[in-house]
Design a protein around this motif. Structure first.
Motif, PDB file in Angstrom:
ATOM      1  N   ALA A 276      44.697  38.875  33.535  1.00 46.70           N
ATOM      2  CA  ALA A 276      43.379  39.389  33.162  1.00 46.70           C
ATOM      3  C   ALA A 276      43.392  40.031  31.780  1.00 46.70           C
ATOM      4  O   ALA A 276      42.406  39.946  31.037  1.00 46.70           O
ATOM      5  CB  ALA A 276      42.901  40.394  34.203  1.00 46.70           C
ATOM      6  N   SER A 277      44.495  40.663  31.402  1.00 48.78           N
ATOM      7  CA  SER A 277      44.566  41.302  30.080  1.00 48.78           C
ATOM      8  C   SER A 277      44.608  40.286  28.946  1.00 48.78           C
ATOM      9  O   SER A 277      44.247  40.615  27.809  1.00 48.78           O
ATOM     10  CB  SER A 277      45.791  42.221  30.010  1.00 48.78           C
ATOM     11  OG  SER A 277      46.982  41.467  30.204  1.00 48.78           O
ATOM     12  N   LYS A 279      42.817  37.513  28.889  1.00 49.51           N
ATOM     13  CA  LYS A 279      41.523  36.851  28.772  1.00 49.51           C
ATOM     14  C   LYS A 279      40.698  37.496  27.670  1.00 49.51           C
ATOM     15  O   LYS A 279      40.783  38.708  27.437  1.00 49.51           O
ATOM     16  CB  LYS A 279      40.763  36.935  30.101  1.00 49.51           C
ATOM     17  CG  LYS A 279      41.308  36.029  31.188  1.00 49.51           C
ATOM     18  CD  LYS A 279      40.401  36.059  32.392  1.00 49.51           C
ATOM     19  CE  LYS A 279      40.873  35.069  33.445  1.00 49.51           C
ATOM     20  NZ  LYS A 279      39.970  35.036  34.618  1.00 49.51           N
ATOM     21  N   SER A 281      37.529  39.195  25.852  1.00 50.95           N
ATOM     22  CA  SER A 281      36.461  40.074  26.334  1.00 50.95           C
ATOM     23  C   SER A 281      35.105  39.449  26.032  1.00 50.95           C
ATOM     24  O   SER A 281      34.893  38.863  24.969  1.00 50.95           O
ATOM     25  CB  SER A 281      36.561  41.457  25.666  1.00 50.95           C
ATOM     26  OG  SER A 281      37.803  42.058  25.953  1.00 50.95           O
ATOM     27  N   ARG A 282      34.186  39.622  26.956  1.00 49.69           N
ATOM     28  CA  ARG A 282      32.835  39.080  26.792  1.00 49.69           C
ATOM     29  C   ARG A 282      31.857  40.100  26.221  1.00 49.69           C
ATOM     30  O   ARG A 282      30.710  39.761  25.936  1.00 49.69           O
ATOM     31  CB  ARG A 282      32.316  38.582  28.133  1.00 49.69           C
ATOM     32  CG  ARG A 282      33.100  37.411  28.704  1.00 49.69           C
ATOM     33  CD  ARG A 282      32.451  36.898  29.957  1.00 49.69           C
ATOM     34  NE  ARG A 282      33.168  35.745  30.494  1.00 49.69           N
ATOM     35  CZ  ARG A 282      32.802  35.087  31.592  1.00 49.69           C
ATOM     36  NH1 ARG A 282      31.723  35.466  32.264  1.00 49.69           N
ATOM     37  NH2 ARG A 282      33.513  34.065  32.030  1.00 49.69           N
ATOM     38  N   GLY A 288      34.483  46.206  31.257  1.00 44.33           N
ATOM     39  CA  GLY A 288      34.972  44.928  30.754  1.00 44.33           C
ATOM     40  C   GLY A 288      36.245  44.475  31.438  1.00 44.33           C
ATOM     41  O   GLY A 288      36.363  43.320  31.874  1.00 44.33           O
ATOM     42  N   PHE A 289      37.211  45.368  31.559  1.00 38.73           N
ATOM     43  CA  PHE A 289      38.485  45.002  32.180  1.00 38.73           C
ATOM     44  C   PHE A 289      38.311  44.751  33.671  1.00 38.73           C
ATOM     45  O   PHE A 289      38.935  43.839  34.237  1.00 38.73           O
ATOM     46  CB  PHE A 289      39.514  46.104  31.942  1.00 38.73           C
ATOM     47  CG  PHE A 289      40.881  45.784  32.484  1.00 38.73           C
ATOM     48  CD1 PHE A 289      41.673  44.826  31.873  1.00 38.73           C
ATOM     49  CD2 PHE A 289      41.374  46.429  33.609  1.00 38.73           C
ATOM     50  CE1 PHE A 289      42.928  44.518  32.373  1.00 38.73           C
ATOM     51  CE2 PHE A 289      42.622  46.123  34.108  1.00 38.73           C
ATOM     52  CZ  PHE A 289      43.408  45.164  33.490  1.00 38.73           C
ATOM     53  N   GLN A 291      35.720  43.543  35.161  1.00 37.83           N
ATOM     54  CA  GLN A 291      35.100  42.231  35.335  1.00 37.83           C
ATOM     55  C   GLN A 291      36.122  41.111  35.153  1.00 37.83           C
ATOM     56  O   GLN A 291      36.102  40.121  35.890  1.00 37.83           O
ATOM     57  CB  GLN A 291      33.952  42.070  34.338  1.00 37.83           C
ATOM     58  CG  GLN A 291      33.186  40.763  34.478  1.00 37.83           C
ATOM     59  CD  GLN A 291      32.038  40.653  33.512  1.00 37.83           C
ATOM     60  OE1 GLN A 291      31.833  41.560  32.691  1.00 37.83           O
ATOM     61  NE2 GLN A 291      31.289  39.568  33.590  1.00 37.83           N
ATOM     62  N   LYS A 292      37.051  41.267  34.208  1.00 33.55           N
ATOM     63  CA  LYS A 292      38.076  40.246  34.004  1.00 33.55           C
ATOM     64  C   LYS A 292      39.029  40.161  35.205  1.00 33.55           C
ATOM     65  O   LYS A 292      39.448  39.068  35.590  1.00 33.55           O
ATOM     66  CB  LYS A 292      38.854  40.538  32.719  1.00 33.55           C
ATOM     67  CG  LYS A 292      38.030  40.356  31.452  1.00 33.55           C
ATOM     68  CD  LYS A 292      38.877  40.387  30.197  1.00 33.55           C
ATOM     69  CE  LYS A 292      39.475  41.751  29.952  1.00 33.55           C
ATOM     70  NZ  LYS A 292      40.249  41.780  28.679  1.00 33.55           N
ATOM     71  N   GLU A 295      37.157  38.315  37.974  1.00 35.92           N
ATOM     72  CA  GLU A 295      37.103  36.886  37.699  1.00 35.92           C
ATOM     73  C   GLU A 295      38.457  36.223  37.955  1.00 35.92           C
ATOM     74  O   GLU A 295      38.517  35.071  38.405  1.00 35.92           O
ATOM     75  CB  GLU A 295      36.664  36.651  36.253  1.00 35.92           C
ATOM     76  CG  GLU A 295      35.206  37.039  35.995  1.00 35.92           C
ATOM     77  CD  GLU A 295      34.837  36.892  34.530  1.00 35.92           C
ATOM     78  OE1 GLU A 295      35.753  36.582  33.723  1.00 35.92           O
ATOM     79  OE2 GLU A 295      33.656  37.086  34.190  1.00 35.92           O
ATOM     80  N   GLU A 296      39.548  36.943  37.698  1.00 37.15           N
ATOM     81  CA  GLU A 296      40.870  36.387  37.985  1.00 37.15           C
ATOM     82  C   GLU A 296      41.093  36.248  39.491  1.00 37.15           C
ATOM     83  O   GLU A 296      41.718  35.274  39.952  1.00 37.15           O
ATOM     84  CB  GLU A 296      41.947  37.282  37.368  1.00 37.15           C
ATOM     85  CG  GLU A 296      43.352  36.741  37.477  1.00 37.15           C
ATOM     86  CD  GLU A 296      43.567  35.464  36.666  1.00 37.15           C
ATOM     87  OE1 GLU A 296      44.513  34.712  36.996  1.00 37.15           O
ATOM     88  OE2 GLU A 296      42.801  35.233  35.706  1.00 37.15           O
ATOM     89  N   SER A 305      43.769  29.666  38.790  1.00 36.78           N
ATOM     90  CA  SER A 305      44.533  30.686  38.081  1.00 36.78           C
ATOM     91  C   SER A 305      45.962  30.211  37.828  1.00 36.78           C
ATOM     92  O   SER A 305      46.528  29.421  38.593  1.00 36.78           O
ATOM     93  CB  SER A 305      44.545  31.986  38.886  1.00 36.78           C
ATOM     94  OG  SER A 305      45.356  32.963  38.258  1.00 36.78           O
TER      95      SER A 305
END
Length: 330
Positions: A276-277, A279, A281-282, A288-289, A291-292, A295-296, A305
């Motif tokens: 996740a780190s 990915k 950022s949107r 933000g983190f 959400q990542k 999603e993972e 994945s």
């Protein structure tokens, strides 16, 4: 010869004393009159007339007495002076020394009544019979409660310290940085909220989840089960440990070591956080983190994945290294 002219001649200087302005002021002299004490011999005190009180002997009446005298003059009923004051019984109850000297008539009402007859029960303490308390035995009414009262004795996980699921508490501790537990709890809440509000995932048959898992359409209804299923599905069963000197000459051999449940979950969470780190950022913001990470987790359930590849690589290496378990140290 011309006469001599003497320019320098001795002059007589007179020194006069200058008077200061303070000497011109008239001097004041204070003389204190001698104090004279008056005794009774020189000036005796005035004597009172016959039948009247002397000086400083006439006192004002009490407020109640003054009110009674005024009411007697006007004809109104005043306060009853005789009934005012503290009763003698109350004074004797507070003063133990006066009770001993009081007359017998006043002592009898103050003595406690003596017990008469025998009791049909014992007042001695009895041992507790049954440490388990039940609401049904005590006849407590549970009407008016939205939820039923908990059954006693309470379970071990009913403590406030263990109010969260074990997987939630472990992931929260792994999310925490610099001891900021509140920030980690906020991110954990955002992750679960994202899993709850996301659309149902589509499971990849090539990378199935654990057997006995509910349908994919039911996972958003229980985000904690959603997170637990994703972590346990990619958690490795083994780890590789390099044992030095097993092959001789200082050469290390790779030895597979089984992992416990908590160790397996920790390794899976660390892989998820690492992916996740990496990915992009949107946007900006505090979530933000979180959400990542959510999603993972969804990508793991759907089989997209890269954590699946890391788990497969560890298992392949452990299978090939299982032959080293029978090698003895040289």
């Amino acid at each position: 010869m011309p006469p001599r002219l003497i320019f320098f001649q001795a002059r007589k200087t007179a020194i006069r004393a200058v008077r200061s302005p303070q000497q011109d002021r008239p001097s004041l002299c204070l003389r204190l009159a001698p104090q004279r004490s008056i005794t009774t011999d020189e000036k005796p005190l005035p004597e009172a007339e016959k039948g009247s009180p002397g000086p400083n002997q006439e006192q004002l009446p009490h407020v109640s007495e003054e009110a009674a005298s005024m009411n007697n003059i006007t004809g109104d009923g005043g306060p009853e002076i005789e009934e005012q004051g503290t009763p003698v019984d109350e004074v004797l109850k507070r003063d133990k020394g006066s009770q001993a000297k009081a007359p017998k008539v006043m002592k009898e009402p103050m003595q406690p009544p003596s017990p008469k007859g025998t009791r049909s029960f014992s007042t001695s303490t009895r041992p507790r019979q049954g440490a388990v308390i039940s609401f049904e035995d005590n006849g407590l009414q549970t009407t008016g409660h939205t939820f039923e009262l908990p059954a006693l004795p309470l379970a071990a996980n009913m403590h406030m310290k263990y109010r969260y699921a074990p997987i939630v508490k472990q992931v929260t501790n792994l999310l925490m940085r610099d001891g900021k537990l509140s920030v980690a709890q906020r991110n954990m809440a955002m992750i679960l909220n994202h899993l709850r509000t996301a659309s149902p995932p589509s499971v990849n048959p090539d990378r199935p989840l654990l057997p006995g898992s509910p349908p994919a359409s039911h996972l958003p209804l229980n985000p904690i089960l959603y997170l637990t299923l994703a972590i346990d599905s990619v958690a490795p069963l083994l780890r590789i440990r390099a044992q030095k000197g097993m092959a001789g000459g200082g050469v290390a051999l790779q030895m597979p070591v089984p992992l416990a449940l908590r160790q397996r979950r920790r390794q899976a969470v660390m892989w998820i956080l690492d992916s996740a780190s990496k990915k992009p950022s949107r946007g900006s913001g505090r979530g933000g983190f979180a959400q990542k990470v959510a999603e993972e987790v969804i990508a793991i359930v759907e089989g997209r994945s890269g954590v699946w590849d890391r788990r497969g690589g560890i298992h392949k290496l452990a299978v090939s290294a299982r032959a080293n378990l029978n090698v003895r140290r040289r």
